[in-house]
Design an enzyme around this catalytic site. Structure first.
Site, PDB file in Angstrom:
ATOM      1  N   HIS A   1       0.841  -1.187   0.000  1.00 41.47           N
ATOM      2  CA  HIS A   1       0.000   0.000   0.000  1.00 41.47           C
ATOM      3  C   HIS A   1       0.880   1.241   0.000  1.00 41.47           C
ATOM      4  O   HIS A   1       1.924   1.252   0.649  1.00 41.47           O
ATOM      5  CB  HIS A   1      -0.895  -0.023   1.252  1.00 41.47           C
ATOM      6  CG  HIS A   1      -1.554   1.282   1.571  1.00 41.47           C
ATOM      7  ND1 HIS A   1      -1.232   2.029   2.673  1.00 41.47           N
ATOM      8  CD2 HIS A   1      -2.505   1.984   0.895  1.00 41.47           C
ATOM      9  CE1 HIS A   1      -1.969   3.129   2.683  1.00 41.47           C
ATOM     10  NE2 HIS A   1      -2.753   3.126   1.619  1.00 41.47           N
ATOM     11  N   SER A   2       0.454   2.278  -0.712  1.00 45.36           N
ATOM     12  CA  SER A   2       1.143   3.570  -0.701  1.00 45.36           C
ATOM     13  C   SER A   2       2.585   3.415  -1.193  1.00 45.36           C
ATOM     14  O   SER A   2       2.812   2.805  -2.234  1.00 45.36           O
ATOM     15  CB  SER A   2       1.072   4.153   0.722  1.00 45.36           C
ATOM     16  OG  SER A   2       1.448   5.494   0.734  1.00 45.36           O
ATOM     17  N   LEU A   3       3.553   3.913  -0.453  1.00 53.83           N
ATOM     18  CA  LEU A   3       4.936   3.763  -0.879  1.00 53.83           C
ATOM     19  C   LEU A   3       5.304   2.284  -1.034  1.00 53.83           C
ATOM     20  O   LEU A   3       6.087   1.923  -1.912  1.00 53.83           O
ATOM     21  CB  LEU A   3       5.856   4.452   0.134  1.00 53.83           C
ATOM     22  CG  LEU A   3       7.350   4.500  -0.192  1.00 53.83           C
ATOM     23  CD1 LEU A   3       7.613   5.195  -1.510  1.00 53.83           C
ATOM     24  CD2 LEU A   3       8.120   5.184   0.928  1.00 53.83           C
TER      25      LEU A   3
ATOM     26  N   HIS B   1      -6.826   8.021   1.751  1.00 53.39           N
ATOM     27  CA  HIS B   1      -5.687   7.264   1.235  1.00 53.39           C
ATOM     28  C   HIS B   1      -5.445   5.958   1.996  1.00 53.39           C
ATOM     29  O   HIS B   1      -4.900   5.005   1.444  1.00 53.39           O
ATOM     30  CB  HIS B   1      -4.445   8.162   1.316  1.00 53.39           C
ATOM     31  CG  HIS B   1      -3.159   7.484   0.984  1.00 53.39           C
ATOM     32  ND1 HIS B   1      -2.819   7.139  -0.301  1.00 53.39           N
ATOM     33  CD2 HIS B   1      -2.123   7.081   1.765  1.00 53.39           C
ATOM     34  CE1 HIS B   1      -1.619   6.573  -0.297  1.00 53.39           C
ATOM     35  NE2 HIS B   1      -1.172   6.520   0.942  1.00 53.39           N
TER      36      HIS B   1
ATOM     37  N   GLY C   1       3.357   0.091  -2.186  1.00 48.83           N
ATOM     38  CA  GLY C   1       2.824  -0.288  -3.494  1.00 48.83           C
ATOM     39  C   GLY C   1       3.754   0.155  -4.612  1.00 48.83           C
ATOM     40  O   GLY C   1       3.984  -0.587  -5.575  1.00 48.83           O
TER      41      GLY C   1
END
Ligand SMILES: *[C@@H]1O[C@H](CO)[C@@H](O)[C@H](O)[C@H]1NC(C)=O
Ligand SMILES: *[C@@H]1O[C@H](CO)[C@@H](O)[C@H](O)[C@H]1NC(C)=O
Ligand SMILES: *[C@@H]1O[C@H](CO)[C@@H](O)[C@H](O)[C@H]1NC(C)=O
Ligand SMILES: *[C@@H]1O[C@H](CO)[C@@H](O)[C@H](O)[C@H]1NC(C)=O
Ligand SMILES: *[C@@H]1O[C@H](CO)[C@@H](O)[C@H](O)[C@H]1NC(C)=O
Ligand SMILES: *[C@@H]1O[C@H](CO)[C@@H](O)[C@H](O)[C@H]1NC(C)=O
Length: 467
Positions: A270-272, A370, A274
């Site tokens: 997830h996020s960074l 987010h 990802g």
């Protein structure tokens, strides 16, 4: 869906499918696999990757078991990793084109992401990756062992890369889940994260060293006034700091493939986490499922990664109210600015499952959307607000979706083991990222910036540069 097959029989079937050669896997259907949390991964302060084993007795309990449907996925692998790495070095030293990588197209068992539930399983894995259990024993692969109760990254506010490793019951497939390192301030826990995260994020996902306004301190001295940014400067800044992010991901991948030499490896985050998953997927040619990741195409260029003929084995899921995934996380007044982040890139690699929550659900753009928990609760989980209306003829849209379970024979292919009530499409169609994010099929990041060689003494150090 294991459909009550005896587990011994299942493991024979799945073991056969996964250990057979690519040509033998052309059978129309692959059975779903059940994954269990097997290890945690973390990084030491001297950037070594370490692992711990998760026992049945761990504080995680049984909710860390996931079942994922599969299908064949075409991946592009560099024929030799050494070639990829050499080509990257040459690109970095600007002899681009001097060495091409031979890409090898392969078909591997990958996740079948056509249904919301499959995405949900990955999202849960990505969510789990944020939580440590009470493990105290850590080791590194092939090394002498490593004993520490608190490896780097586990304490609140620490930002080292870490996460979980899930393994299928038959050991044929491994899912590496990577925590998004910037999540502390986004998900609500902790204050703004410290140095490394912010530096990584701002170097990888901003146009020019996070130059947002005159009051911002930039993360590298490349801003040259007006809309000018020194190209060599931004690339070098990333390469100099590269112990931070991408190389750690490469080590993680090679260490896991050393532990499971015969397994298929999938990566999620997830996020960074990802974005890093995607860069790992491009490097090694493995299937990736990334959630709400900041767009990483520019980062792949700045890291001089050789470009495979296709990146469609990488799947991004995000929604339009998330300013981080949308590259709208910028401007001195944006919510991102509070944490000192500038995430401006908009072009992802691979394919995109984009939920247009702004237009379809009336969500407003807000950094609080987010979080992976938010995405699970509102979009992917059982309480999902999303009602997909798109007609998908080959899976039976229209009437078929009004009368689930009626008529129509089971579609051929990877879904024929699935419960028929789930066969209607519940999520947007995956589409190549450049179609979704680009104009006329071309996605360009940072188009308002001019990149070039501006490093002349006349402008050096005059505008917003800390040195
Ligand atoms: C494992 O990772 C370490 C870095 O932590 C690296 O030095 C080592 O070469 C890797 N080992 C294998 C077998 O991939
Ligand atoms: C971890 O937690 C589980 C369940 O709470 C417990 O049974 C186990 O003894 C704990 N292990 C350690 C090393 O504290
Ligand atoms: C890839 O690496 C191998 C071994 O180092 C070398 O023999 C080969 O020529 C390289 N291929 C390319 C396309 O550079
Ligand atoms: C780690 O510490 C535990 C007890 O503290 C010990 O039993 C174990 O052997 C140690 N492992 C290594 C690899 O040193
Ligand atoms: C999978 O690997 C684990 C640990 O290496 C081992 O205990 C288990 O027996 C293996 N399972 C199968 C089905 O091969
Ligand atoms: C399919 O799943 C639904 C809910 O998930 C369940 O109610 C139904 O009984 C299942 N049908 C079959 C044939 O397994």
């Amino acid at each position: 869906m294991l459909l009550g097959l005896p587990s011994t029989l299942l493991s024979i079937i799945t073991g056969f499918l996964s250990s057979s050669s690519p040509t033998a896997t052309t059978s129309p259907s692959l059975t779903p696999l059940t994954f269990h949390l097997r290890h945690q991964h973390a990084v030491t302060s001297d950037s070594r990757i370490i692992f711990s084993d998760v026992s049945q007795l761990s504080s995680f309990g049984p909710e860390t078991t996931y079942t994922i449907p599969r299908k064949k996925v075409v991946v592009q692998k560099p024929s030799l990793y050494a070639n990829f790495s050499d080509a990257r070095d040459l690109r970095r030293s600007q002899l681009e084109g001097a060495l091409d990588v031979d890409w090898w197209e392969d078909e591997v068992p990958g996740p079948a992401l056509g249904e919301r539930d499959a995405l949900l399983q990955f999202a849960n894995m990505a969510f789990d990756a944020y939580y440590p259990d009470n493990t105290t024993e850590w080791y590194d692969v092939g090394g002498d062992g490593w004993n520490t109760s608190t490896p780097w990254g586990w304490l609140p506010g620490e930002d080292g890369m870490r996460g979980h490793v899930f393994v299928s019951s038959d050991n044929s497939t491994v899912v590496i889940a990577i925590k998004g390192t910037s999540a502390g301030w986004l998900v609500g826990g902790g204050g703004p994260t410290t140095g490394k995260d912010k530096l990584n994020d701002n170097l990888l996902f901003s146009c020019c060293c996070a130059r947002v306004g005159p009051t911002w301190s930039t993360v590298c001295p490349c801003y040259k006034g007006g809309n000018k940014c020194d190209r060599n400067c931004v690339e070098n800044a990333l390469v100099e700091k590269e112990d931070l992010f991408y190389p750690v991901g490469l080590n993680l991948y090679t260490n896991v493939s050393y532990m499971y030499p015969d397994a298929n490896i999938w990566v999620t985050g997830h996020s960074l986490g990802g974005s890093l998953s995607s860069l790992i997927g491009v490097t090694f040619g493995v299937p990736v499922v990334a959630f709400e990741a900041p767009a990483e195409k520019l980062a792949a260029n700045r890291l001089h990664l050789p470009t495979p003929p296709s990146t469609q084995h990488i799947t991004h899921m995000y929604h339009t109210a998330d300013p981080i995934a949308m590259g709208a996380c910028n401007g001195v007044t944006s919510s991102c600015a509070i944490g000192g982040f500038a995430m401006e890139t908009r072009c992802h690699l691979g394919q995109v499952i984009r939920f247009d929550t702004v237009n379809r659900l009336g969500w407003s753009v807000d950094v609080r959307t987010h979080g992976i928990k938010f995405v699970i609760d509102k979009l992917l989980g059982p309480e999902s607000e999303w009602k997909e209306e798109e007609k998908v003829p080959e899976e039976g849209g229209g009437l078929w979706s009004l009368f689930p379970g009626w008529g129509k024979k089971k579609p051929e292919g990877d879904r024929d083991e699935r419960n028929s009530t789930k066969r209607t499409r519940q999520i947007p169609m995956p589409k190549p990222a450049f179609e979704v994010e680009g104009v006329d099929g071309v996605c360009t990041d940072c188009f308002s910036w001019e990149y070039g060689d501006f490093d002349d003494p006349a402008t050096k150090g005059t505008f917003g540069c800390p040195q």
